[in-house]
Design a protein around this motif. Structure first.
Motif, PDB file in Angstrom:
ATOM      1  N   ASN A  75       0.821  -1.216   0.000  1.00 37.25           N
ATOM      2  CA  ASN A  75       0.000   0.000   0.000  1.00 37.25           C
ATOM      3  C   ASN A  75       0.852   1.261   0.000  1.00 37.25           C
ATOM      4  OD1 ASN A  75       1.012  -0.244   2.502  1.00 37.25           O
ATOM      5  ND2 ASN A  75      -0.932  -0.177   3.602  1.00 37.25           N
ATOM      6  N   GLY A  76       2.106   1.124  -0.402  1.00 35.96           N
ATOM      7  CA  GLY A  76       2.944   2.294  -0.609  1.00 35.96           C
ATOM      8  C   GLY A  76       3.263   3.068   0.651  1.00 35.96           C
ATOM      9  N   LEU A  77       3.340   2.369   1.773  1.00 30.18           N
ATOM     10  CA  LEU A  77       3.584   3.073   3.038  1.00 30.18           C
ATOM     11  C   LEU A  77       4.889   3.848   3.006  1.00 30.18           C
ATOM     12  CD1 LEU A  77       2.519   0.370   5.598  1.00 30.18           C
ATOM     13  CD2 LEU A  77       1.403   2.547   5.137  1.00 30.18           C
ATOM     14  N   SER A  78       5.965   3.142   2.664  1.00 28.22           N
ATOM     15  CA  SER A  78       7.246   3.829   2.720  1.00 28.22           C
ATOM     16  C   SER A  78       7.389   4.771   1.519  1.00 28.22           C
ATOM     17  CB  SER A  78       8.395   2.831   2.767  1.00 28.22           C
ATOM     18  OG  SER A  78       8.237   1.844   1.789  1.00 28.22           O
ATOM     19  N   LYS A  84       4.932  14.811  -0.187  1.00 32.27           N
ATOM     20  CA  LYS A  84       4.591  15.843   0.796  1.00 32.27           C
ATOM     21  C   LYS A  84       3.195  15.581   1.369  1.00 32.27           C
ATOM     22  CE  LYS A  84       7.438  19.663  -0.748  1.00 32.27           C
ATOM     23  NZ  LYS A  84       7.493  20.400  -1.994  1.00 32.27           N
ATOM     24  N   ASN A  85       2.961  16.143   2.534  1.00 33.06           N
ATOM     25  CA  ASN A  85       1.649  16.061   3.171  1.00 33.06           C
ATOM     26  C   ASN A  85       1.251  14.647   3.562  1.00 33.06           C
ATOM     27  OD1 ASN A  85       1.402  18.825   2.713  1.00 33.06           O
ATOM     28  ND2 ASN A  85       0.586  18.439   0.663  1.00 33.06           N
ATOM     29  N   PHE A  86       2.217  13.766   3.700  1.00 38.79           N
ATOM     30  CA  PHE A  86       1.920  12.422   4.182  1.00 38.79           C
ATOM     31  C   PHE A  86       1.782  12.472   5.688  1.00 38.79           C
ATOM     32  CE2 PHE A  86       3.784   8.426   5.939  1.00 38.79           C
ATOM     33  CZ  PHE A  86       2.722   7.596   5.636  1.00 38.79           C
ATOM     34  N   THR A  87       0.594  12.183   6.169  1.00 35.62           N
ATOM     35  CA  THR A  87       0.368  12.151   7.613  1.00 35.62           C
ATOM     36  C   THR A  87       0.156  10.702   8.026  1.00 35.62           C
ATOM     37  OG1 THR A  87      -0.727  14.278   7.392  1.00 35.62           O
ATOM     38  CG2 THR A  87      -0.993  13.133   9.488  1.00 35.62           C
ATOM     39  N   LYS A 103      -0.785   7.370   9.893  1.00 35.81           N
ATOM     40  CA  LYS A 103      -1.903   7.061  10.779  1.00 35.81           C
ATOM     41  C   LYS A 103      -1.611   5.789  11.563  1.00 35.81           C
ATOM     42  CE  LYS A 103      -5.050   9.912   8.547  1.00 35.81           C
ATOM     43  NZ  LYS A 103      -4.419  10.078   7.216  1.00 35.81           N
ATOM     44  N   PHE A 104      -2.598   5.372  12.333  1.00 33.45           N
ATOM     45  CA  PHE A 104      -2.435   4.167  13.152  1.00 33.45           C
ATOM     46  C   PHE A 104      -1.871   3.003  12.351  1.00 33.45           C
ATOM     47  CE2 PHE A 104      -4.065   0.023  14.488  1.00 33.45           C
ATOM     48  CZ  PHE A 104      -3.536  -0.068  15.767  1.00 33.45           C
ATOM     49  N   ASP A 105      -2.471   2.724  11.184  1.00 36.67           N
ATOM     50  CA  ASP A 105      -2.041   1.571  10.376  1.00 36.67           C
ATOM     51  C   ASP A 105      -0.581   1.667   9.959  1.00 36.67           C
ATOM     52  OD1 ASP A 105      -4.497   0.459  10.613  1.00 36.67           O
ATOM     53  OD2 ASP A 105      -5.186   1.011   8.600  1.00 36.67           O
ATOM     54  N   ASP A 106      -0.108   2.882   9.714  1.00 39.82           N
ATOM     55  CA  ASP A 106       1.289   3.068   9.324  1.00 39.82           C
ATOM     56  C   ASP A 106       2.222   2.714  10.486  1.00 39.82           C
ATOM     57  OD1 ASP A 106       0.707   4.184   6.677  1.00 39.82           O
ATOM     58  OD2 ASP A 106      -0.188   5.814   7.839  1.00 39.82           O
ATOM     59  N   TYR A 107       1.849   3.149  11.701  1.00 40.98           N
ATOM     60  CA  TYR A 107       2.657   2.803  12.868  1.00 40.98           C
ATOM     61  C   TYR A 107       2.550   1.318  13.195  1.00 40.98           C
ATOM     62  CZ  TYR A 107       3.648   7.717  13.587  1.00 40.98           C
ATOM     63  OH  TYR A 107       4.093   9.007  13.409  1.00 40.98           O
ATOM     64  N   PRO A 117      11.086   5.751   6.307  1.00 48.48           N
ATOM     65  CA  PRO A 117      11.886   6.954   6.609  1.00 48.48           C
ATOM     66  C   PRO A 117      11.079   8.098   7.222  1.00 48.48           C
ATOM     67  CG  PRO A 117      11.686   6.605   4.222  1.00 48.48           C
ATOM     68  CD  PRO A 117      11.088   5.414   4.877  1.00 48.48           C
ATOM     69  N   TRP A 118       9.752   8.023   7.169  1.00 51.29           N
ATOM     70  CA  TRP A 118       8.924   9.105   7.712  1.00 51.29           C
ATOM     71  C   TRP A 118       8.899   9.115   9.234  1.00 51.29           C
ATOM     72  CZ3 TRP A 118       5.348   6.699  10.657  1.00 51.29           C
ATOM     73  CH2 TRP A 118       4.957   5.400  10.280  1.00 51.29           C
ATOM     74  N   ILE A 119       9.242   7.990   9.873  1.00 51.13           N
ATOM     75  CA  ILE A 119       9.165   7.973  11.340  1.00 51.13           C
ATOM     76  C   ILE A 119      10.441   8.587  11.907  1.00 51.13           C
ATOM     77  CG2 ILE A 119      10.145   5.639  11.710  1.00 51.13           C
ATOM     78  CD1 ILE A 119       7.984   5.252  13.914  1.00 51.13           C
ATOM     79  N   THR A 120      10.322   9.381  12.962  1.00 53.46           N
ATOM     80  CA  THR A 120      11.523   9.951  13.575  1.00 53.46           C
ATOM     81  C   THR A 120      12.244   8.858  14.376  1.00 53.46           C
ATOM     82  OG1 THR A 120      10.333  10.616  15.587  1.00 53.46           O
ATOM     83  CG2 THR A 120      10.473  12.243  13.798  1.00 53.46           C
TER      84      THR A 120
END
Ligand code: ZEM
Length: 292
Positions: free
Chosen positions: A1-4, A10-13, A15-19, A99-102
């Motif tokens: 589902n193209g998470l990474s 830009k503007n990728f927020t 959500k729960f499923d991503d974490y 890479p979006w997660i700190t």
């Protein structure tokens, strides 16, 4: 589902499923890498999350899990953090995939994941940590010294904002993992099942006879029965201090109470120093365990 992939847009927020996807990645890597230490990276990942958080100073608001400043010297080279490179390196492929997660959110998520996967209680989580600069590194000496006793523990944990009950509940994490002579100087595990979270730490503290280990290393205790378990001087303080001991007895007698209090206090620990958006304290997530 193209998470990474979507992370680079830009503007990728997230959500729960991503974490949850990051959680699952960590959990599956825990399963794959079962040759490490006692069969799991879980304990050392919990220790990374704790050392990232436990630098908090409530007076100045410095330190805590916001920042992940242990990536940098001098903090990475603090004596207390010896060996935690193994945990940070374990998480690098996860950071590369998402890479979006700190780093600071990732280290805490890895602690949460490890505790749940090692059969601990649910640990509610919320993201929002930002990575800091080298200038935000905390001074050495903010984490507890294993050779010391109750006065020191109170000084260190009160500085973070914890009370006596919380100090004792947190100490139960020593059901997990072990000491490594080449990291802290100390040697051996606290319990017979160092990759499963239970209240055994309190039971063993109270039920076993602890004697000084005869060896060249730093002063530590061994159990008289098998001589295969250990306690630090700071661990024995938990039953030498009357107030601490009363809590240890409660947790030894009631694993459900330990799990409830441990979960609450670890959430508090893992959120020290983080400027979360208002209202999010009622919106923590609980991740599904990997094989649930
Ligand atoms: Zn620990 N801890 N810790 N701890 N700890 C070690 C290992 C682990 C103290 C301490 O000096 C040490 C908390 C509190 C305190 C874990 C979690 C938590 C080691 C061994 C030492 C020396 C390091 C090594 O050689 O690898 C002291 C004095 C504490 C004061 C109370 C709290 C709070 C924790 C989490 C909530 C864990 C999981 C380990 C095992 C690490 C591993 O690699 O197996």
């Amino acid at each position: 589902n193209g998470l990474s992939g979507s992370a680079t847009t830009k503007n990728f927020t997230p959500k729960f499923d991503d974490y949850q996807a990051v959680y699952n990645e960590i959990a599956s890597r825990l399963e794959e890498n079962d040759e490490y230490d006692d069969g799991s990276y879980g304990p050392v990942l919990v220790r990374l999350a704790w050392h990232a958080s436990g630098t908090f100073d409530k007076e100045t608001g410095t330190g805590g899990s916001n920042g992940a400043t242990m990536r940098f010297a001098p903090e990475s080279a603090h004596g207390a953090n010896a060996g935690l490179k193994a945990a940070r390196d374990f998480l690098e492929p996860v950071k590369a995939k998402f890479p979006w997660i700190t780093y600071s959110d990732l280290w805490i998520l890895a602690g949460v994941c490890s505790l749940q996967e090692m059969l601990g209680p649910q640990i509610p989580y919320r993201p929002g940590r930002k990575d800091g600069e080298v200038a935000a590194c905390t001074p050495d000496g903010r984490l507890p010294d294993a050779s010391q006793a109750q006065d020191h523990l109170r000084k260190i944990f009160y500085r973070m904002g914890f009370n006596d009950q919380e100090i004792v509940a947190l100490s139960g994490a020593h059901a997990l993992g072990r000491c490594h002579a080449n990291r802290s100087g100390y040697e051996g595990p606290w319990t017979f099942s160092p990759t499963v979270l239970t209240n055994d730490y309190y039971k063993l503290l109270l039920d076993e006879k602890w004697q000084w280990k005869k060896w060249e290393g730093p002063k530590q205790y061994e159990d008289k029965t098998t001589k295969s378990l250990m306690m630090l001087p700071a661990d024995l303080a938990i039953i030498q201090d009357k107030k601490f001991k009363a809590y240890a007895e409660k947790y030894a007698a009631d694993n459900d109470l330990f799990f409830k209090d441990f979960s609450a206090v670890i959430v508090k620990l893992f959120e020290l120093g983080v400027p979360f958006a208002e209202g999010t304290e009622n919106k923590r997530w609980v991740f599904k365990t990997f094989n649930a």
